[in-house]
Every structure is written in structure tokens, then in C-alpha cells.
Design an enzyme around this catalytic site. Structure first.
Site: not given
Ligand code: VGL
Ligand code: ZN
Length: 221
Positions: A92, A117, A19, A162
Site C-alpha cells: 500500500h 513517513k 494518511d 497511525c
């Protein structure tokens, strides 16, 4: 992990970059302090790995993890979702918006797969392997198994969300997980960094550094 045991980055090792998106960097919607500092770090070690996969947080508008989706809720509140407790975030990484794009300085020419995801409106997914209901799989474990990968090195954002959930699940699915600590940055909610360290120790997630990676496998590219 010490330098010694890192001394052989192998062809069945994988770098999993979590990410590294505009919304998690300064100026973004869910900005992480110095989030953009991971970009040159990851660019620098990319050449040490034969194989790289990126994840991309990819939410529909009105995603269940957004505070704005719930009446009277504020960012960083916790709600009880159907699958258990869920932290609420500012909006976001909304699909197809600028904030969902990878940081523009990320330069990883040899990326083999981009895994999106968090695209189901009703379920968040911190982990690259298992969504937050702990039942819905992303398919990544099967993909990695079929490709024959064994050790998964992790870097990116955020260390305490994450990266954390992805590393713990990697071990759960039978891989060795090694987090490159200084190639990550944290959201840093109360207790979140400490809890991550404890969970890594319990789960058997290993940690290493950029320097150890570079000593083990000088960048070739
Ligand atoms: C993340 C919070 C919400 C992350 C994603 O990438 O760590 N954190 N969505
Ligand atoms: Zn998210």
C-alpha cells in the site's frame, strides 16, 4: 473533551490530518471500511483551524511492512522485525503510485506542511513523530515546537494505527493531543479499537467530536 473546553480554537492549535490516501479508502489496497467518510468531515472542519499539516504514508516497493516482502508471509501476520513485532500489510501507499495520493476530494487549501513517513525500507512508521523502532524521529516534534504549536487535533486514517501512534507520541513529546473521533475510521483488526481507547486513557490523549469543534469555532473559510 467537552464543548466548553473546546470553546477556543487558538492560533497555536494545529489540525494534523493522518494518511487520507486512496489506498486506505474503499477500492484501495488496504481499504478501511468507510475510510472515505473522513473526507467531507475533515473538509468541513478545516476552516476552524488556522494551521493544518498532512501526513502521507510513503513506502518504497519491498517495504518491510509488506507481506509480499517476506517469504511465506500473509497480510495481517505478525513478524519479529529487528525492532520488535511488526504487523504485515498488503502492499500500500507505494511511493509515486496512484494509491499513495491523497483522496481526490480532500480540499484543504491552507495546508502548511506535508510530512511523508515510512520511507525507510527497513522500518515502518505508524506515528508521525517516531518510526516503529521507537528511536528514529521524523523531525515533526522539533518542527511543531519551533512553530510554537501546543494542542494537536488529530483526524484521518486509521484511528487504531497511525492516528493512535501519532496521538500517543504527541503527548510523549509534550504536546496536548485531541483526537476528533468521528473524523477517523479504523482498520479494525481483532482488539485494535479497544486497545486504542485504553491506551488513549492511559496516555492522557483526549477525544472530541466534529460537532464540538464546529460549535467551538464555526468554520470561517
Ligand atoms: C497505516 C497500516 C499500515 C495507517 C499505515 O495509516 O493507519 N496502517 N500503514
Ligand atoms: Zn503503511
Amino acid at each position: 473533551m467537552d464543548t466548553q473546553s473546546a470553546s477556543d480554537i487558538r492560533s497555536n492549535d494545529l489540525l494534523l490530518v493522518i494518511d487520507v490516501q486512496r489506498d486506505f479508502c474503499p477500492g484501495g489496497q488496504l481499504a478501511i471500511r468507510a475510510g472515505d467518510a473522513v473526507v467531507p468531515a475533515i473538509n468541513h472542519i478545516a476552516g476552524c483551524f488556522e494551521h493544518i499539516i498532512l501526513t502521507q504514508d510513503w513506502h518504497p516497493a519491498n517495504h518491510t511492512s509488506f507481506a509480499s516482502t517476506h517469504a511465506k508471509a500473509k497480510p495481517y501476520d505478525t513478524i519479529q522485525a529487528s525492532y520488535g513485532s511488526q504487523t504485515l500489510w498488503p502492499e500500500h501507499c507505494v511511493q509515486d503510485t496512484l494509491g499513495a495520493e491523497f483522496h481526490s476530494d480532500l480540499h484543504l487549501p491552507n495546508v502548511e506542511l506535508i510530512l511523508r513517513k515510512g520511507f525507510r525500507a527497513e522500518i515502518d512508521s505508524y506515528s508521525a513523530f517516531l518510526e516503529n523502532d521507537k528511536q528514529t524521529t521524523t523531525g515533526l516534534a522539533g518542527y511543531l515546537r519551533e512553530r510554537g504549536f501546543q494542542r494537536i487535533f488529530l483526524a484521518g486514517l486509521a484511528y487504531d494505527y497511525c492516528v493512535r501512534f501519532s496521538a500517543v507520541d504527541a503527548v510523549r513529546f509534550g504536546f496536548t493531543a485531541i483526537v476528533i473521533e468521528d473524523a477517523c475510521r479504523s482498520v479494525d483488526l481483532p482488539g485494535s479499537i479497544e486497545a486504542t481507547g485504553l491506551e488513549f486513557a492511559q496516555a492522557g490523549v483526549q477525544q472530541t467530536t466534529l460537532q464540538a469543534i464546529l460549535q467551538a469555532a464555526p468554520a470561517r473559510r
